[in-house]
Design an enzyme around this catalytic site. Structure first.
Site, PDB file in Angstrom:
ATOM      1  N   SER A 152     -42.695   3.153  11.602  1.00 26.47           N
ATOM      2  CA  SER A 152     -41.687   2.121  11.317  1.00 26.47           C
ATOM      3  C   SER A 152     -40.404   2.770  10.801  1.00 26.47           C
ATOM      4  O   SER A 152     -40.432   3.907  10.314  1.00 26.47           O
ATOM      5  CB  SER A 152     -42.234   1.108  10.313  1.00 26.47           C
ATOM      6  OG  SER A 152     -42.748   1.763   9.181  1.00 26.47           O
ATOM      7  N   GLU A 155     -36.761   2.007   8.567  1.00 24.06           N
ATOM      8  CA  GLU A 155     -36.094   1.108   7.619  1.00 24.06           C
ATOM      9  C   GLU A 155     -34.578   1.205   7.752  1.00 24.06           C
ATOM     10  O   GLU A 155     -34.029   2.300   7.867  1.00 24.06           O
ATOM     11  CB  GLU A 155     -36.540   1.490   6.201  1.00 24.06           C
ATOM     12  CG  GLU A 155     -35.914   0.620   5.125  1.00 24.06           C
ATOM     13  CD  GLU A 155     -36.495   0.921   3.747  1.00 24.06           C
ATOM     14  OE1 GLU A 155     -37.730   0.976   3.612  1.00 24.06           O
ATOM     15  OE2 GLU A 155     -35.695   1.100   2.812  1.00 24.06           O
ATOM     16  N   HIS A 178     -37.213  -7.118   3.739  1.00 22.65           N
ATOM     17  CA  HIS A 178     -37.663  -6.865   2.372  1.00 22.65           C
ATOM     18  C   HIS A 178     -37.255  -8.106   1.571  1.00 22.65           C
ATOM     19  O   HIS A 178     -36.185  -8.667   1.798  1.00 22.65           O
ATOM     20  CB  HIS A 178     -36.971  -5.652   1.773  1.00 22.65           C
ATOM     21  CG  HIS A 178     -37.298  -4.362   2.467  1.00 22.65           C
ATOM     22  ND1 HIS A 178     -37.227  -3.138   1.827  1.00 22.65           N
ATOM     23  CD2 HIS A 178     -37.698  -4.093   3.732  1.00 22.65           C
ATOM     24  CE1 HIS A 178     -37.577  -2.179   2.679  1.00 22.65           C
ATOM     25  NE2 HIS A 178     -37.852  -2.733   3.839  1.00 22.65           N
ATOM     26  N   ARG A 200     -40.555  -6.154  -6.294  1.00 19.13           N
ATOM     27  CA  ARG A 200     -39.944  -6.675  -7.524  1.00 19.13           C
ATOM     28  C   ARG A 200     -38.432  -6.577  -7.423  1.00 19.13           C
ATOM     29  O   ARG A 200     -37.715  -7.491  -7.744  1.00 19.13           O
ATOM     30  CB  ARG A 200     -40.432  -5.863  -8.718  1.00 19.13           C
ATOM     31  CG  ARG A 200     -39.904  -6.379 -10.036  1.00 19.13           C
ATOM     32  CD  ARG A 200     -40.093  -5.376 -11.149  1.00 19.13           C
ATOM     33  NE  ARG A 200     -39.177  -4.258 -11.037  1.00 19.13           N
ATOM     34  CZ  ARG A 200     -39.062  -3.294 -11.937  1.00 19.13           C
ATOM     35  NH1 ARG A 200     -39.837  -3.299 -13.006  1.00 19.13           N
ATOM     36  NH2 ARG A 200     -38.201  -2.306 -11.776  1.00 19.13           N
ATOM     37  N   GLY A 201     -37.963  -5.424  -6.952  1.00 18.56           N
ATOM     38  CA  GLY A 201     -36.527  -5.173  -6.916  1.00 18.56           C
ATOM     39  C   GLY A 201     -36.048  -4.598  -8.238  1.00 18.56           C
ATOM     40  O   GLY A 201     -36.827  -4.432  -9.182  1.00 18.56           O
ATOM     41  N   ASP A 202     -34.783  -4.258  -8.281  1.00 13.73           N
ATOM     42  CA  ASP A 202     -34.175  -3.705  -9.498  1.00 13.73           C
ATOM     43  C   ASP A 202     -32.975  -4.542  -9.869  1.00 13.73           C
ATOM     44  O   ASP A 202     -32.304  -5.093  -8.998  1.00 13.73           O
ATOM     45  CB  ASP A 202     -33.711  -2.263  -9.265  1.00 13.73           C
ATOM     46  CG  ASP A 202     -34.893  -1.326  -9.157  1.00 13.73           C
ATOM     47  OD1 ASP A 202     -35.798  -1.419  -9.998  1.00 13.73           O
ATOM     48  OD2 ASP A 202     -34.906  -0.513  -8.209  1.00 13.73           O
ATOM     49  N   ALA A 211     -43.686  -7.594  -8.632  1.00 23.95           N
ATOM     50  CA  ALA A 211     -43.971  -7.834  -7.215  1.00 23.95           C
ATOM     51  C   ALA A 211     -45.275  -8.600  -7.019  1.00 23.95           C
ATOM     52  O   ALA A 211     -45.401  -9.384  -6.067  1.00 23.95           O
ATOM     53  CB  ALA A 211     -44.021  -6.500  -6.477  1.00 23.95           C
ATOM     54  N   TYR A 250     -46.248   4.327  -5.258  1.00 25.62           N
ATOM     55  CA  TYR A 250     -45.510   5.460  -5.828  1.00 25.62           C
ATOM     56  C   TYR A 250     -46.416   6.675  -6.090  1.00 25.62           C
ATOM     57  O   TYR A 250     -46.945   6.822  -7.203  1.00 25.62           O
ATOM     58  CB  TYR A 250     -44.816   5.000  -7.125  1.00 25.62           C
ATOM     59  CG  TYR A 250     -43.880   3.843  -6.885  1.00 25.62           C
ATOM     60  CD1 TYR A 250     -42.559   4.069  -6.524  1.00 25.62           C
ATOM     61  CD2 TYR A 250     -44.345   2.520  -6.942  1.00 25.62           C
ATOM     62  CE1 TYR A 250     -41.710   3.005  -6.247  1.00 25.62           C
ATOM     63  CE2 TYR A 250     -43.501   1.451  -6.670  1.00 25.62           C
ATOM     64  CZ  TYR A 250     -42.185   1.699  -6.317  1.00 25.62           C
ATOM     65  OH  TYR A 250     -41.347   0.657  -6.037  1.00 25.62           O
ATOM     66  N   PHE A 259     -29.916   9.995  -5.573  1.00 26.20           N
ATOM     67  CA  PHE A 259     -30.844   8.919  -5.264  1.00 26.20           C
ATOM     68  C   PHE A 259     -32.239   9.231  -5.817  1.00 26.20           C
ATOM     69  O   PHE A 259     -32.925   8.356  -6.344  1.00 26.20           O
ATOM     70  CB  PHE A 259     -30.877   8.695  -3.745  1.00 26.20           C
ATOM     71  CG  PHE A 259     -31.577   7.431  -3.354  1.00 26.20           C
ATOM     72  CD1 PHE A 259     -31.256   6.241  -3.968  1.00 26.20           C
ATOM     73  CD2 PHE A 259     -32.579   7.438  -2.390  1.00 26.20           C
ATOM     74  CE1 PHE A 259     -31.912   5.059  -3.638  1.00 26.20           C
ATOM     75  CE2 PHE A 259     -33.240   6.278  -2.057  1.00 26.20           C
ATOM     76  CZ  PHE A 259     -32.903   5.082  -2.681  1.00 26.20           C
ATOM     77  N   HIS A 262     -43.239   5.887   7.683  1.00 26.57           N
ATOM     78  CA  HIS A 262     -42.159   4.898   7.550  1.00 26.57           C
ATOM     79  C   HIS A 262     -40.893   5.681   7.217  1.00 26.57           C
ATOM     80  O   HIS A 262     -40.825   6.331   6.163  1.00 26.57           O
ATOM     81  CB  HIS A 262     -42.496   3.903   6.431  1.00 26.57           C
ATOM     82  CG  HIS A 262     -41.419   2.891   6.152  1.00 26.57           C
ATOM     83  ND1 HIS A 262     -41.267   1.730   6.885  1.00 26.57           N
ATOM     84  CD2 HIS A 262     -40.442   2.870   5.203  1.00 26.57           C
ATOM     85  CE1 HIS A 262     -40.241   1.036   6.398  1.00 26.57           C
ATOM     86  NE2 HIS A 262     -39.720   1.705   5.382  1.00 26.57           N
TER      87      HIS A 262
END
Ligand code: FAD
Length: 294
Positions: A10, A12, A72, A102-104, A118, A140, A211, A261
């Site tokens: 996949s 992104e 997402h 969940r996101g930031d 999440a 993670y 990053f 991915h």
């Protein structure tokens, strides 16, 4: 080289903000479609994009290619009504897969709303849309930077799995041992879903450093030092990065990773070269057989 098959490949993307960015994304998506991926995913919220931006970009991809698209969706700061509206809209668009996060929040912002993790979103998706969506979650191998510790992080993954997640995509990493030990730990916790490694092609050293610091990905010292030494020689960074990431992918697949991915950053070239050099671009090879190799 032996790989377990079928592999899940996949790519992104993120929602483009300019006409030029839109054009780049389209060219990349078309080029990557030729590799017969299982799906494209479209980020949300990252880099300041909005759900509308994600929605538009998903619609554009749907009209451009036959490749399935997975938006997402992150829940932090959103109300139940907003999330339900998004889910029903995605369902009405014929989408079958979501990446639930969940996101930031931006630095200094305080979370409002009932959705703090999440796992809450995964539960909501199952409550509202039953089994309609294949739910991807984040994992993670090098431990989420906000996790209390590695065990707490794994327990959090198990909660998402128990709430109904179908598979996981990892944060990127450059140390294959992190991934393999993580798979062992998942197995010991009875987390029985595919955990697909997230792969970050190396384009720009400084951006990678920044990053990685944010998301908690480790750049091994030897890799950091080698990339740093190339200085402004972008071509050398690209070629060396390609070799490193290609070798990483090969080790992951040889060790039983169920797929790859790619975090493409909307650029097709590097992901494409890696997939081709790994000979994953043969449609039949990717889609069908159980075991191939010499
Ligand atoms: P969760 O699974 O909810 O967990 C986050 C962390 O919090 C875990 O480490 C967990 O251990 C810890 N935690 C759990 N419970 C508690 C608690 N009670 N107290 C304290 N800590 C706790 N971000 C975006 O904004 N947009 C995107 O499109 C996007 N796509 C991504 C795609 C992938 C494949 C990955 C790996 C990440 C993506 N991210 C994206 C980043 C992600 O949103 C962040 O990593 C975020 O900080 C955590 O999201 P999560 O879904 O993993 O959260």
């Amino acid at each position: 080289m032996k790989y377990l098959k079928p592999l899940e490949i996949s790519f992104e993307f993120f929602p483009p903000k300019t006409a030029e960015g839109k054009n780049t994304l389209q060219q990349s998506a078309l080029a990557l479609t030729a590799l017969n991926p299982n799906f494209f995913s479209m980020t949300f919220g990252a880099g300041g994009s909005t759900r509308l931006g994600t929605l538009e970009a998903v619609k554009d991809l749907q009209s451009l290619t036959n490749t399935a698209v997975a938006p997402h969706l992150s829940c932090l700061g959103f109300s139940r009504e907003e999330l339900v509206e998004a889910l029903l809209e995605y369902k009405s668009m014929g989408l079958k897969r979501l990446v639930a996060l969940r996101g930031d929040l931006p630095n200094g912002a305080v979370a409002t709303g009932e959705f703090k993790l999440a796992v809450d979103l995964v539960s909501l998706i199952r409550d509202v849309t039953g089994d309609h969506f294949h739910i991807e979650i984040a994992a993670y191998p090098e431990v989420h930077p906000q996790a209390l510790n590695a065990t707490a992080d794994l327990v959090n993954l198990k909660l998402k799995y128990a709430a109904g997640a179908d598979s996981a995509i990892t944060q990127y990493f450059f140390n294959p041992d992190a991934y393999f030990y993580f798979l062992d730990a998942c197995a010991k916790q009875h987390i029985h879903i595919p955990v697909v490694p997230g792969i970050m092609p190396i384009v720009n050293f400084q951006k990678l450093v920044n990053f990685s610091a944010q998301c908690g990905a480790d750049i091994p010292r030897w890799l950091y030092k080698r990339l740093e030494a190339y200085g402004d020689d972008a071509e050398a960074v690209k070629e060396f990065g390609l070799e490193v990431v290609h070798n990483l992918c090969q080790q992951l697949l040889s060790g039983g990773a169920p797929g790859l991915h790619f975090y493409t950053l909307n650029q097709a070239e590097l992901s494409m070269r890696i997939v081709k050099e790994l000979h994953l671009d043969n449609e039949k090879a990717v889609a069908k057989q159980e075991l191939v190799g010499v």
